[in-house]
Scaffold this active site. Structure first.
Site, PDB file in Angstrom:
ATOM      1  N   ASP A 295       0.871  -1.182   0.000  1.00 22.34           N
ATOM      2  CA  ASP A 295       0.000   0.000   0.000  1.00 22.34           C
ATOM      3  C   ASP A 295       0.906   1.230   0.000  1.00 22.34           C
ATOM      4  OD1 ASP A 295      -2.294   1.602   0.190  1.00 22.34           O
ATOM      5  OD2 ASP A 295      -2.580   1.285   2.333  1.00 22.34           O
ATOM      6  N   TYR A 469      -5.002   4.351   0.522  1.00 20.60           N
ATOM      7  CA  TYR A 469      -6.014   3.438  -0.030  1.00 20.60           C
ATOM      8  C   TYR A 469      -5.601   2.855  -1.376  1.00 20.60           C
ATOM      9  CZ  TYR A 469      -8.632   6.139   3.469  1.00 20.60           C
ATOM     10  OH  TYR A 469      -9.029   6.783   4.614  1.00 20.60           O
ATOM     11  N   HIS A 470      -4.354   2.361  -1.416  1.00 19.59           N
ATOM     12  CA  HIS A 470      -3.836   1.749  -2.648  1.00 19.59           C
ATOM     13  C   HIS A 470      -3.369   0.314  -2.399  1.00 19.59           C
ATOM     14  CE1 HIS A 470      -2.629   6.134  -3.895  1.00 19.59           C
ATOM     15  NE2 HIS A 470      -3.932   5.936  -3.964  1.00 19.59           N
ATOM     16  N   PRO A 471      -4.216  -0.551  -1.825  1.00 19.28           N
ATOM     17  CA  PRO A 471      -3.753  -1.923  -1.578  1.00 19.28           C
ATOM     18  C   PRO A 471      -3.593  -2.692  -2.886  1.00 19.28           C
ATOM     19  CG  PRO A 471      -6.099  -1.755  -1.088  1.00 19.28           C
ATOM     20  CD  PRO A 471      -5.626  -0.364  -1.394  1.00 19.28           C
TER      21      PRO A 471
END
Length: 554
Positions: A295, A469-471
């Site tokens: 992330d 919020y970049h998994p």
């Protein structure tokens, strides 16, 4: 029972919608399973309202991490879109392709055919780019794709001051970070069109449904049904009943980097010992399923403004009502922008070949949940490192599909993470200290001027760092011989026939910037693999790399 469609796709998110469109366009029968409901309504479609949908249970899966050991046991929110369009319907609408070298690294690590030269034609195919008179080279961009990409008006003086401050600090300025030169300060791209959020649902899914070849059903996907080593359908819960939706050709999992590995594990694909622990019969022992979780983390560096130039003057019910009404009737005004209109990608130190820090600039001091800073007028930069060495995992909480998986990012578990974040804070202070901000610069709100030593900065980071919020990364794409790879370079699950995964979970390593554009590109390219087509011809365009990268930080 006859097959419901040629292809059954789990998830109407960024990649799922793109695949549905391309498969339907090619005349294939497609059925998309989506647990979430409609994306109708102003909270989703109005760009300026972006803080609402990701905090609404109706649109969000509501995931949280396990207590993060290196962040004092904090449990961080992990929003994922549970709605038509998936996370493209609840995100910040920022459009970043990623850096050319990100994709070259993918190819070098076993994802053959996914180098920058291979993926650039897909980015061009999906885009319909509008520069809005803010520079850029149209030859690097797509002109006829379904995904409209635009730029905000950039009329706020703080938005312009940020780019000028970067120039004054000695950084390059770039007319298009999605074009030849990512490195530098310049305008942001956004998936906004005619004042509305241009999600994957608007760009791809609605046109797919108009072909008559694509059906969307609202159901909860429990697992993939696998018979004799081949995926034959999807078990779903719908209307209080459990049923199986059969696939004539293939099942495609596009359920996010959180739910895709969960579905694979519930289907018997994953680390054998972990599956057995939960009473799941092992179909394919793939130890990489759920591993390699990555992330981006970020901090808000906030500065008070001495003049009433920020968006704070609109931060009251009356102004919000006026902005909302104007947007509802005309799709114009402040409601039509996500307010992220200036960006930067920079390198943290000499010897780093391409940018490893990203900035989102915002002309107001506010949190993602919509809480404004007590100081009133201000501005902020969201800043964070792009390539953390930390890796986490998604694991099953139980064998019950209704239970959310365990999410542990293991954030900040590497010493380099702390060093990188301290660098981010100090570089941001230097940028905010430039002459361009002199007419507006008040006191530093956060971290605050007393926060200077490494220890003080580390304490601030531990308490305030947030997910961007970049998994991604939990069903890694790689060579079939790589035991930690989950899918091969054609997105086929290794060890099972008739099953693919195509979404951000297959990224071998996280890309620079926001992940919506790479996720859509993944769906676009996967569609050609699924259809057995030749790939688009590789591009000869060479990205700009700072000629002084070995010896200079900027």
């Amino acid at each position: 029972m006859s097959a419901a469609a040629d292809y059954v796709i789990i998830g109407a998110g960024s990649a799922g919608c793109a695949m549905a469109y391309r498969l339907a366009e090619a005349g294939k029968k497609v059925l998309v399973i989506e647990h979430g409901g409609t994306d109708a309504g102003p909270f989703i479609q109005m760009p300026a309202a972006l803080s609402y949908p990701m905090n609404m249970a109706m649109y969000d899966w509501g995931f949280h991490t396990e207590p993060e050991p290196h962040l004092g046991g904090r449990q961080l929110a992990t929003p994922r879109g549970k709605v038509i369009g998936g996370s493209s319907s609840v995100n910040g609408m920022i459009y970043v392709r990623g850096h050319a070298r990100d994709y070259d690294h993918w190819a070098e690590s076993g994802a053959a055919g996914w180098a920058y030269a291979d993926v650039l034609p897909y980015f061009k195919r999906m885009e319909h780019w509008h520069s809005g008179g803010h520079g850029g080279d149209k030859n690097w961009r797509g002109k006829n794709g379904p995904l409209h990409v635009t730029r905000g008006p950039r009329t706020n003086p703080l938005t312009r001051a940020f780019v000028e401050a970067g120039r004054q600090a000695g950084y390059p300025v770039t007319g298009d970070y999605n074009g030849q030169q990512q490195e530098g300060f310049g305008p942001f791209d956004a998936t906004i069109w005619k004042g509305r959020r241009w999600s994957a649902a608007n760009a791809y899914l609605r046109p797919a449904m108009k072909t008559g070849n694509c059906t969307v059903i609202r159901a909860f996907a429990r697992r993939v049904v696998i018979e004799d080593g081949r995926a034959t359908g999807v078990e779903v819960a719908r209307g209080g009943k459990i049923e199986v939706i059969e696939a004539g050709r293939e099942v495609i999992v596009a359920a996010s980097s959180i739910n895709s590995p969960k579905i694979l594990m519930l289907s018997g694909i994953g680390p054998a010992a972990h599956l057995k622990e939960h009473g799941i019969e092992v179909v394919a022992d793939r130890p990489g399923v759920g591993q390699n979780l990555q992330d981006h983390l970020e901090l808000y560096i906030q500065q008070a403004a001495t003049k009433p130039v920020s968006l704070f003057k609109y931060w009251n019910l009356w102004s919000k009502a006026i902005i909302g009404a104007r947007w509802l009737f005309t799709k114009t005004g402040l409601g039509a922008s996500n307010q992220f209109e200036s960006a930067a990608f920079v390198r943290s130190k000499a010897g780093v070949e391409y940018p490893d820090i990203q900035y989102h600039f915002l002309p107001i001091a506010i949190r993602y949940d919509g809480q404004a800073a007590a100081e009133g007028h201000g501005f902020q930069a969201h800043v964070g490192p792009m390539r953390s060495a930390s890796r986490g995992a998604i694991t099953l909480r139980s064998g019950d599909p209704k239970d959310a998986p365990k999410i542990l990012f293991n954030y900040m578990s590497e010493a380099s993470d702390w060093e990188d974040f301290r660098t981010c804070i100090r570089l941001t202070r230097e940028i905010f200290g430039q002459e361009a901000f002199s007419p507006y610069r008040g006191k530093e709100i956060q971290p605050g001027i007393d926060c200077q030593s490494d220890d003080a900065l580390d304490e601030f980071i531990r308490a305030h760092v947030e997910s961007a919020y970049h998994p991604c990364g939990t069903c890694k794409m790689g060579a079939a011989s790589d035991k930690m790879a989950v899918v091969d370079p054609e997105c086929r699950v290794i060890g099972v026939d008739g099953l693919r995964v195509a979404d951000s979970s297959i990224f071998p390593r996280i890309t620079n910037g926001n992940l919506n554009a790479p996720s859509i590109m993944t769906g676009e390219k996967a569609a050609d693999h699924i259809l057995g087509r030749d790939m688009l011809s590789p591009s000869n365009d060479e990205p700009w790399i700072n000629p002084n990268w070995k010896t200079s930080q900027r």
